[in-house]
Design a protein around this motif. Structure first.
Motif, short mmCIF file in Angstrom:
data_model
loop_
_atom_site.label_atom_id
_atom_site.label_comp_id
_atom_site.label_asym_id
_atom_site.label_seq_id
_atom_site.Cartn_x
_atom_site.Cartn_y
_atom_site.Cartn_z
N UNK A 172 0.87 -1.13 -0.01
CA UNK A 172 0.01 0.03 -0.03
C UNK A 172 0.89 1.24 0.02
N UNK A 173 1.80 1.32 0.79
CA UNK A 173 2.86 2.62 1.01
C UNK A 173 3.56 2.66 -0.46
N UNK A 174 4.09 1.79 -0.88
CA UNK A 174 4.75 1.98 -2.31
C UNK A 174 4.09 2.43 -3.13
N UNK A 175 2.74 1.90 -3.60
CA UNK A 175 1.97 2.47 -4.49
C UNK A 175 1.30 3.73 -4.44
N UNK A 176 1.03 3.84 -3.12
CA UNK A 176 0.43 5.25 -2.76
C UNK A 176 1.67 6.35 -3.21
N UNK A 177 2.86 5.97 -2.85
CA UNK A 177 3.87 7.11 -2.96
C UNK A 177 4.17 7.48 -4.46
N UNK A 178 3.75 6.44 -5.39
CA UNK A 178 3.92 6.77 -6.75
C UNK A 178 3.04 6.99 -7.56
N UNK A 179 1.78 7.41 -6.63
CA UNK A 179 0.68 8.04 -7.34
C UNK A 179 -0.34 7.06 -7.86
N UNK A 180 -0.28 5.69 -7.34
CA UNK A 180 -1.02 4.79 -7.75
C UNK A 180 -1.84 3.96 -6.56
N UNK A 181 -2.73 4.71 -5.91
CA UNK A 181 -2.98 4.05 -4.56
C UNK A 181 -3.77 2.67 -4.89
N UNK A 185 3.95 -7.05 -5.10
CA UNK A 185 3.98 -5.85 -6.09
C UNK A 185 3.90 -6.17 -7.60
N UNK A 186 4.14 -7.48 -7.84
CA UNK A 186 3.83 -7.84 -9.28
C UNK A 186 2.29 -7.97 -9.50
N UNK A 187 1.69 -8.40 -8.65
CA UNK A 187 0.21 -8.59 -8.78
C UNK A 187 -0.70 -7.22 -8.78
N UNK A 188 0.00 -6.26 -7.88
CA UNK A 188 -0.74 -5.02 -7.92
C UNK A 188 -0.32 -4.25 -8.89
N UNK A 189 0.98 -4.69 -9.61
CA UNK A 189 1.32 -4.11 -10.95
C UNK A 189 0.23 -4.43 -11.97
N UNK A 190 -0.39 -5.51 -12.14
CA UNK A 190 -1.46 -5.80 -13.11
C UNK A 190 -2.63 -5.22 -12.43
N UNK A 191 -2.80 -4.96 -11.07
CA UNK A 191 -4.12 -4.44 -10.56
C UNK A 191 -4.08 -2.90 -10.93
N UNK A 192 -3.01 -2.22 -10.86
CA UNK A 192 -3.01 -0.72 -10.96
C UNK A 192 -3.51 -0.45 -12.70
N UNK A 221 8.10 9.16 -6.33
CA UNK A 221 7.56 10.23 -7.07
C UNK A 221 6.05 10.07 -7.83
N UNK A 222 5.32 10.97 -7.64
CA UNK A 222 4.08 10.89 -8.37
C UNK A 222 4.07 10.75 -9.82
N UNK A 223 5.26 11.32 -10.30
CA UNK A 223 5.54 11.54 -11.55
C UNK A 223 5.43 10.05 -12.37
N UNK A 224 5.82 9.15 -11.72
CA UNK A 224 5.93 7.94 -12.28
C UNK A 224 4.34 7.21 -12.56
#
Length: 533
Positions: A265-274, A322-329, A490-493
């Motif tokens: 959760x923390x990581x994906x929120x940090x890069x702008x993909x909650x 991280x892999x599966x939530x890469x699919x999810x986002x 970065x949210x830019x990602x």
């Protein structure tokens, strides 16, 4: 009525049928994966069959072929026509064949969900089998666990081969040489080009692989007090030698006692993909009857995105999350304004690229400092080792994926040959793992993908190639001149990915979508460099 108007009329009527049916099908498969019950399996089978029969309609397929001869002025309508034409062609077979395939797939899926390896009368989860192969110094226990895991192959092999032959017959009736040929062509992949890329990657990385593998074999042999030539498959650190062996770093210790879900959760929120909404709908921990693997599913293309995992607090499951939530986002942050048929991924390899890009971060020293709490001083000391471990991961996964792809292609070309021997011939050639003397078992059939995700595996390596290209573009263009850690903070990602990858949907063929995002078509050189450095 213009050709565009006729096609739009067809699309509207088709989506009215398919949209609720797709959702119902996804929910049924989700329930089947969670429970493994007969009732859930039967429901998933029935809805899957009904969904496929929509595309088997011969008169609708004939209309699509008629419309294709006249062309379209609206590019979005033209693309939807292209998508539908390929989907309809793939299902042009008798209803009874569709029913038989759906039944076999549901049966075999249930077998995979419910199977547990048994050692000394005790059932073991996949996680427990892997733990033995990672940690145990007892060769007899390792062998027992490895062989027990492979017993699933014998349980399902007859039904898997029936599926292969049935798919082949349907494909040949449509003018393809076999199902593998059909799947590649209908998935906008050039089989000759793909395998040429794979062969080239193998050739380029051979010196690095040979050096690493020889050293690893010496270490394993010393651990068990045997000669390297005596190593058996159970002396490696996972059932198929597809994962990075635990190294001197012991990255598992970085996650011991940590909340893997919270870190995700923390990581994906940090890069702008909650991902909080997706996590709330997901099912992330082990229990009886549940599918033991991991996957992401988009239930409705309207935001109901879920992940199934079996998380324990170690590096492998951190990477998997991280892999599966890469699919999810990718699924969740689609472009809601796109037509339903294009409101999806550009290609399977495209979503694998995002998933594999995210999944590799669990081994990145900067990510470990920022999210796993590894002290800065320790991060500096482990930096070179962590990057070497990631390179080893790429070397291992490249050979494993090529093993699967080469075997599967030959299996569809001739499913009646001695597949048990061919499996070990392929494993020995590309992975360097010797077959156990005298073994003649369908070990290949213990791998779920060969039964239930046919002609899929090449997308993992193509996805890694695309992931390396996206990473290069992010670092040299989107984040140019900024500190290394902004890739993870970065949210830019997230903004760039949403705008240039996710929002494009399936509006273009996958390589055109990649070219629009990065300025070039698929370029394996970025991934090849990762195999060297």
């Amino acid at each position: 009525m213009s050709n565009d108007e006729r096609m739009q009329e067809f699309i509207d009527s088709h989506v009215a049928v398919i949209q609720p049916l797709e959702r119902e099908c996804a929910l049924a498969r989700w329930e089947s994966a969670l429970t493994g019950t007969d009732e859930a399996t039967s429901r998933a089978e029935q809805i899957t069959s009904a969904l496929r029969k929509v595309y088997a309609n011969p008169s609708e397929y004939a209309l699509l072929k008629e419309l294709s001869a006249r062309g379209f002025s609206d590019p979005l309508i033209a693309r939807q026509h292209n998508v539908l034409l390929r989907m309809y062609l793939a299902e042009q077979m008798p209803p009874e064949v569709i029913d038989r395939l759906a039944h076999l797939e549901a049966e075999v899926d249930q077998e995979y969900n419910n199977f547990r390896a048994e050692v000394d009368g005790r059932p073991l989860t996949d996680n427990e089998v892997k733990k033995i192969l990672r940690e145990s110094a007892d060769s007899n226990l390792r062998r027992a666990a490895w062989e027990a895991g492979k017993e699933l192959g014998a349980v399902v092999t007859d039904r898997v081969l029936e599926m292969v032959r049935t798919r082949n017959e349907a494909a040949r009736n449509l003018g393809f040489s076999d199902y593998y040929d059909m799947a590649f062509r209908l998935d906008e992949l050039d089989e000759t080009r793909v395998f040429a890329i794979f062969d080239n990657l193998i050739a380029q990385s051979d010196p690095y692989w040979d050096a690493w593998k020889a050293d690893f074999d010496r270490q394993q042999a010393a651990r068990f007090g045997i000669d390297p030539n005596e190593l058996q498959p159970w002396h490696y650190t996972d059932p198929f030698f597809q994962e990075t062996p635990p190294g001197d770093l012991d990255l598992d210790r970085c996650f011991a006692g940590k909340d893997i879900v919270a870190l995700t959760e923390r990581f994906f929120a940090a890069i702008g993909l909650p991902v909080e909404t997706m996590i709330e709908r997901s099912d992330l921990f082990e229990r009886d009857g549940k599918n033991q693997h991991a996957f992401c599913t988009d239930i409705d293309r309207e935001g109901d995105v879920r992940v199934l995992c079996n998380v324990v607090a170690d590096e492998q499951w951190m990477g998997t999350m991280l892999h599966e939530y890469g699919h999810a986002v990718y699924d969740y942050y689609n472009n809601a304004s796109l037509p339903f048929l294009l409101r999806t991924i550009a290609h399977t390899l495209s979503t694998e690229a995002i998933a594999e890009l995210m999944g590799r971060f669990s081994k990145d020293p900067v990510w470990l400092r920022l999210y796993a709490g590894v002290p800065a001083g320790e991060t500096q000391s482990l930096s070179a080792s962590a990057r070497e471990e990631l390179r080893v991961q790429f070397l291992i996964s490249t050979r494993w994926i090529v093993t699967m792809a080469k075997f599967e292609r030959e299996m569809y070309r001739n499913p009646d040959r001695d597949l048990n021997s061919m499996w070990w011939d392929t494993v020995e050639k590309y992975q360097g793992v010797r077959r156990p003397e005298g073994r003649n078992s369908p070990d290949w059939a213990a791998k779920l993908h060969l039964a239930l995700a046919p002609v899929y595996y090449q997308n993992y390596l193509l996805g890694e190639i695309m992931a390396a290209q996206l990473l290069h573009h992010l670092k040299t263009n989107v984040l140019e001149g900024q500190p290394e850690e902004v890739l993870f903070t970065s949210q830019k990602v997230g903004e760039w990915l949403k705008e240039n990858v996710f929002a494009v949907g399936a509006c273009y063929p996958w390589e055109e979508a990649l070219r629009r995002a990065t300025g070039e078509g698929l370029n394996p050189s970025y991934f090849a460099a990762q195999l060297r450095n």
